[in-house]
Motif scaffolding. Structure first.
Motif, PDB file in Angstrom:
ATOM      1  N   THR A  61      36.300  32.834  56.089  1.00  0.00           N
ATOM      2  CA  THR A  61      37.038  33.749  56.680  1.00  0.00           C
ATOM      3  C   THR A  61      36.233  34.753  57.506  1.00  0.00           C
ATOM      4  O   THR A  61      35.032  35.062  57.030  1.00  0.00           O
ATOM      5  CB  THR A  61      37.788  34.445  55.625  1.00  0.00           C
ATOM      6  OG1 THR A  61      38.656  33.527  55.006  1.00  0.00           O
ATOM      7  CG2 THR A  61      38.594  35.515  56.102  1.00  0.00           C
ATOM      8  N   GLU A  62      36.499  35.163  58.774  1.00  0.00           N
ATOM      9  CA  GLU A  62      35.818  36.191  59.444  1.00  0.00           C
ATOM     10  C   GLU A  62      36.334  37.540  59.026  1.00  0.00           C
ATOM     11  O   GLU A  62      37.541  37.874  58.972  1.00  0.00           O
ATOM     12  CB  GLU A  62      36.291  35.855  60.910  1.00  0.00           C
ATOM     13  CG  GLU A  62      35.228  36.857  61.705  1.00  0.00           C
ATOM     14  CD  GLU A  62      35.414  36.580  63.232  1.00  0.00           C
ATOM     15  OE1 GLU A  62      36.248  37.235  63.801  1.00  0.00           O
ATOM     16  OE2 GLU A  62      34.558  35.751  63.806  1.00  0.00           O
ATOM     17  N   ILE A  63      35.558  38.143  58.668  1.00  0.00           N
ATOM     18  CA  ILE A  63      35.804  39.625  58.019  1.00  0.00           C
ATOM     19  C   ILE A  63      34.624  40.613  58.755  1.00  0.00           C
ATOM     20  O   ILE A  63      33.629  40.312  59.280  1.00  0.00           O
ATOM     21  CB  ILE A  63      35.604  39.647  56.347  1.00  0.00           C
ATOM     22  CG1 ILE A  63      34.054  39.291  56.007  1.00  0.00           C
ATOM     23  CG2 ILE A  63      36.385  38.834  55.691  1.00  0.00           C
ATOM     24  CD1 ILE A  63      33.799  39.655  54.653  1.00  0.00           C
ATOM     25  N   VAL A  71      40.690  45.852  48.834  1.00  0.00           N
ATOM     26  CA  VAL A  71      41.714  45.573  47.723  1.00  0.00           C
ATOM     27  C   VAL A  71      41.383  44.312  46.701  1.00  0.00           C
ATOM     28  O   VAL A  71      40.916  43.206  47.397  1.00  0.00           O
ATOM     29  CB  VAL A  71      43.184  45.466  48.198  1.00  0.00           C
ATOM     30  CG1 VAL A  71      44.094  44.823  46.877  1.00  0.00           C
ATOM     31  CG2 VAL A  71      43.854  46.660  48.790  1.00  0.00           C
ATOM     32  N   VAL A  72      41.203  44.336  45.414  1.00  0.00           N
ATOM     33  CA  VAL A  72      40.842  43.293  44.582  1.00  0.00           C
ATOM     34  C   VAL A  72      41.870  43.043  43.796  1.00  0.00           C
ATOM     35  O   VAL A  72      42.770  43.946  43.312  1.00  0.00           O
ATOM     36  CB  VAL A  72      39.518  43.762  43.765  1.00  0.00           C
ATOM     37  CG1 VAL A  72      38.362  43.944  44.677  1.00  0.00           C
ATOM     38  CG2 VAL A  72      39.783  44.894  42.874  1.00  0.00           C
ATOM     39  N   LEU A  73      42.185  41.943  43.415  1.00  0.00           N
ATOM     40  CA  LEU A  73      43.331  41.385  42.685  1.00  0.00           C
ATOM     41  C   LEU A  73      42.943  40.765  41.067  1.00  0.00           C
ATOM     42  O   LEU A  73      43.735  40.246  40.571  1.00  0.00           O
ATOM     43  CB  LEU A  73      44.064  40.164  43.317  1.00  0.00           C
ATOM     44  CG  LEU A  73      44.438  40.434  44.754  1.00  0.00           C
ATOM     45  CD1 LEU A  73      44.937  39.293  45.358  1.00  0.00           C
ATOM     46  CD2 LEU A  73      45.376  41.673  44.981  1.00  0.00           C
ATOM     47  N   GLU A  74      41.517  40.963  40.756  1.00  0.00           N
ATOM     48  CA  GLU A  74      41.069  40.327  39.506  1.00  0.00           C
ATOM     49  C   GLU A  74      40.098  41.531  39.221  1.00  0.00           C
ATOM     50  O   GLU A  74      39.427  42.117  39.763  1.00  0.00           O
ATOM     51  CB  GLU A  74      40.562  39.289  39.553  1.00  0.00           C
ATOM     52  CG  GLU A  74      41.443  38.091  40.199  1.00  0.00           C
ATOM     53  CD  GLU A  74      42.248  37.623  39.145  1.00  0.00           C
ATOM     54  OE1 GLU A  74      42.309  37.969  38.137  1.00  0.00           O
ATOM     55  OE2 GLU A  74      43.322  36.880  39.674  1.00  0.00           O
ATOM     56  N   ILE A  75      39.997  41.865  37.708  1.00  0.00           N
ATOM     57  CA  ILE A  75      39.314  42.495  37.060  1.00  0.00           C
ATOM     58  C   ILE A  75      37.787  42.234  37.369  1.00  0.00           C
ATOM     59  O   ILE A  75      36.873  43.099  37.447  1.00  0.00           O
ATOM     60  CB  ILE A  75      39.427  42.867  35.511  1.00  0.00           C
ATOM     61  CG1 ILE A  75      40.911  43.470  35.429  1.00  0.00           C
ATOM     62  CG2 ILE A  75      38.548  43.887  34.867  1.00  0.00           C
ATOM     63  CD1 ILE A  75      41.240  44.772  35.977  1.00  0.00           C
ATOM     64  N   ASN A  76      37.376  40.850  37.604  1.00  0.00           N
ATOM     65  CA  ASN A  76      35.972  40.484  37.482  1.00  0.00           C
ATOM     66  C   ASN A  76      35.562  40.828  38.810  1.00  0.00           C
ATOM     67  O   ASN A  76      34.488  41.245  39.101  1.00  0.00           O
ATOM     68  CB  ASN A  76      35.825  39.076  37.197  1.00  0.00           C
ATOM     69  CG  ASN A  76      36.554  38.169  38.267  1.00  0.00           C
ATOM     70  OD1 ASN A  76      37.792  38.482  38.565  1.00  0.00           O
ATOM     71  ND2 ASN A  76      35.583  37.240  38.872  1.00  0.00           N
ATOM     72  N   LEU A  77      36.635  40.847  39.971  1.00  0.00           N
ATOM     73  CA  LEU A  77      36.214  41.150  41.041  1.00  0.00           C
ATOM     74  C   LEU A  77      35.995  42.600  41.424  1.00  0.00           C
ATOM     75  O   LEU A  77      35.130  43.218  42.094  1.00  0.00           O
ATOM     76  CB  LEU A  77      37.188  40.815  42.119  1.00  0.00           C
ATOM     77  CG  LEU A  77      37.400  39.290  42.060  1.00  0.00           C
ATOM     78  CD1 LEU A  77      38.470  38.934  43.054  1.00  0.00           C
ATOM     79  CD2 LEU A  77      36.163  38.432  42.293  1.00  0.00           C
ATOM     80  N   LEU A  78      36.730  43.347  40.636  1.00  0.00           N
ATOM     81  CA  LEU A  78      36.655  45.025  40.560  1.00  0.00           C
ATOM     82  C   LEU A  78      35.224  45.448  40.087  1.00  0.00           C
ATOM     83  O   LEU A  78      34.502  46.015  40.583  1.00  0.00           O
ATOM     84  CB  LEU A  78      37.706  45.740  39.835  1.00  0.00           C
ATOM     85  CG  LEU A  78      37.757  47.177  39.655  1.00  0.00           C
ATOM     86  CD1 LEU A  78      37.728  47.732  40.788  1.00  0.00           C
ATOM     87  CD2 LEU A  78      38.802  47.539  38.472  1.00  0.00           C
ATOM     88  N   PRO A 130      44.377  47.660  54.204  1.00  0.00           N
ATOM     89  CA  PRO A 130      43.016  46.895  53.609  1.00  0.00           C
ATOM     90  C   PRO A 130      42.274  46.154  54.903  1.00  0.00           C
ATOM     91  O   PRO A 130      42.997  45.786  55.876  1.00  0.00           O
ATOM     92  CB  PRO A 130      43.309  45.903  52.661  1.00  0.00           C
ATOM     93  CG  PRO A 130      44.526  45.316  52.754  1.00  0.00           C
ATOM     94  CD  PRO A 130      45.400  46.655  53.320  1.00  0.00           C
ATOM     95  N   ASP A 131      40.956  46.035  54.951  1.00  0.00           N
ATOM     96  CA  ASP A 131      40.413  45.227  55.784  1.00  0.00           C
ATOM     97  C   ASP A 131      39.822  43.959  55.063  1.00  0.00           C
ATOM     98  O   ASP A 131      38.974  43.229  55.878  1.00  0.00           O
ATOM     99  CB  ASP A 131      39.511  45.780  56.840  1.00  0.00           C
ATOM    100  CG  ASP A 131      38.428  46.912  55.950  1.00  0.00           C
ATOM    101  OD1 ASP A 131      38.424  46.751  54.688  1.00  0.00           O
ATOM    102  OD2 ASP A 131      37.671  47.644  56.563  1.00  0.00           O
ATOM    103  N   LEU A 132      39.890  44.111  53.785  1.00  0.00           N
ATOM    104  CA  LEU A 132      39.359  42.887  53.082  1.00  0.00           C
ATOM    105  C   LEU A 132      40.192  42.737  51.578  1.00  0.00           C
ATOM    106  O   LEU A 132      40.484  43.993  50.838  1.00  0.00           O
ATOM    107  CB  LEU A 132      37.922  43.087  52.799  1.00  0.00           C
ATOM    108  CG  LEU A 132      37.340  42.058  51.751  1.00  0.00           C
ATOM    109  CD1 LEU A 132      37.351  40.375  52.343  1.00  0.00           C
ATOM    110  CD2 LEU A 132      35.843  42.129  51.286  1.00  0.00           C
ATOM    111  N   ALA A 151      45.639  40.993  55.549  1.00  0.00           N
ATOM    112  CA  ALA A 151      43.990  41.444  55.900  1.00  0.00           C
ATOM    113  C   ALA A 151      43.082  40.105  55.705  1.00  0.00           C
ATOM    114  O   ALA A 151      43.595  39.118  54.948  1.00  0.00           O
ATOM    115  CB  ALA A 151      43.657  42.395  54.952  1.00  0.00           C
ATOM    116  N   PRO A 152      42.007  39.890  56.141  1.00  0.00           N
ATOM    117  CA  PRO A 152      40.978  39.102  55.865  1.00  0.00           C
ATOM    118  C   PRO A 152      40.774  38.930  54.262  1.00  0.00           C
ATOM    119  O   PRO A 152      40.755  39.730  53.612  1.00  0.00           O
ATOM    120  CB  PRO A 152      39.691  39.509  56.481  1.00  0.00           C
ATOM    121  CG  PRO A 152      40.020  40.293  57.777  1.00  0.00           C
ATOM    122  CD  PRO A 152      41.142  41.081  57.349  1.00  0.00           C
TER     123      PRO A 152
END
Length: 319
Positions: A61-63, A71-78, A130-132, A151-152
């Protein structure tokens, strides 16, 4: 999105800006020739300044080089984003909770909710512009194209999978791969210190999570918590682990729960079950400790790992 004032990303941005300036000067000096090759070079220079391509679980993915609204959809990513100095604009919540984990600090109060990790709100995500978007293939593979239209989007394999690889992927997506490597190096150094100081060789440990209907979930050495405990020097009793590193057993198999140290986790859906599990372990030589589900089970990131290390060190230091 807030950033640490000494974030390595700022240094990276300065380097990128300097590179862009040099590229601009080089293009200007050749402008008189007006060749097609010069135009291609200018486009490439602009692309280097403004975007990057990240390889991840769904492809590439180009970001933006510096995503500003994540924006994060998982707690581990947060957990990982905040460990890297980034406070996302939005995050999904653990099911049956109405706020983000306390262990992540006060900055989580500035993060908007975008639904739960199992049912993220597309409308709330889009409203944040969001941009990611960061998510996990194992949970939201079917929604990847939909998220990508907003968003990407970059996906790791799974929330509880190879957590080290997830940290590196998030570091790449946020433009701070060196910082991600530094977090992992800090973790390795810290676990090595505690392992040496506490001399845990030969001590067994079990992480269990009581479930409804008399079932208990065990976490093996290939899970996040099991990996951290193994790195600290604990031995996890052998089991016929499932592919995800977890084993769910019935309450009749009490012997499978026993270990020198048993860490019992409860979550918002089963708040009263740990006491029921204590009854199962009566008569064994296990020393039992209650632990926070948000850290030990859901955390799965560098901040959660450091919390587990600190808690284990405190527990083992008690007389």
């Amino acid at each position: 999105m807030n950033r640490s004032p000494i974030s390595p990303r700022h240094r990276m941005w300065s380097s990128a800006a300097a590179f862009a300036a040099l590229a601009s000067l080089a293009l200007t000096s050749c402008a008189a020739e007006g060749s097609e090759q010069d135009e291609v070079s200018e486009d490439q220079a602009e692309g280097i300044e403004e975007a990057q391509t990240v390889e991840h679980a769904m492809g590439s993915t180009e970001i933006p080089d510096q995503p500003e609204r994540v924006v994060v959809l998982e707690i581990n990513l947060l957990d990982t984003a905040m460990a890297l100095g980034v406070v996302p604009a939005g995050a999904a919540l653990i099911v049956n909770t109405d706020e983000l984990p306390d262990y992540l600090g006060e900055d989580v109060q500035d993060i908007a909710s975008v639904g739960s990790i199992t049912e993220p709100s597309l409308e709330q995500i889009a409203d944040l512009d969001p941009d990611l978007i960061l998510g996990a293939k194992s949970r939201h593979e079917d929604l990847y194209d939909t998220f990508s239209d907003i968003a990407p989007t970059v996906f790791v394999e799974s929330p509880g999978g190879d957590w080290r690889s997830s940290i590196r992927t998030v570091g790449e997506a946020l433009g701070v791969p060196d910082t991600a490597d530094a977090l992992l190096a800090d973790y390795d150094e810290r676990t090595a210190e505690v392992k040496e100081d506490m001399d845990l060789a030969g001590l067994t440990a079990q992480v269990i999570r009581p479930r409804e209907a008399g079932a208990v979930r065990l976490y093996g050495p290939d899970t996040f918590t099991g990996d951290v405990l193994s790195d600290l020097g604990f031995e996890i009793p052998e089991q016929d682990w499932e592919d995800n590193g977890i084993l769910e057993i019935s309450s009749e198999n009490v012997g499978d729960l026993a270990a020198d140290r048993v860490f019992v986790s409860s979550d918002p859906t089963t708040p009263d079950l740990p006491d029921w599990t204590m009854d199962l372990l009566e008569g064994t030589d296990s020393e039992i400790h209650h632990v926070d589900h948000e850290v030990w089970i859901a955390g799965v990131g560098p901040l959660g790992a450091q919390e587990i290390i600190a808690e284990v060190e405190e527990i083992l230091s008690q007389p």
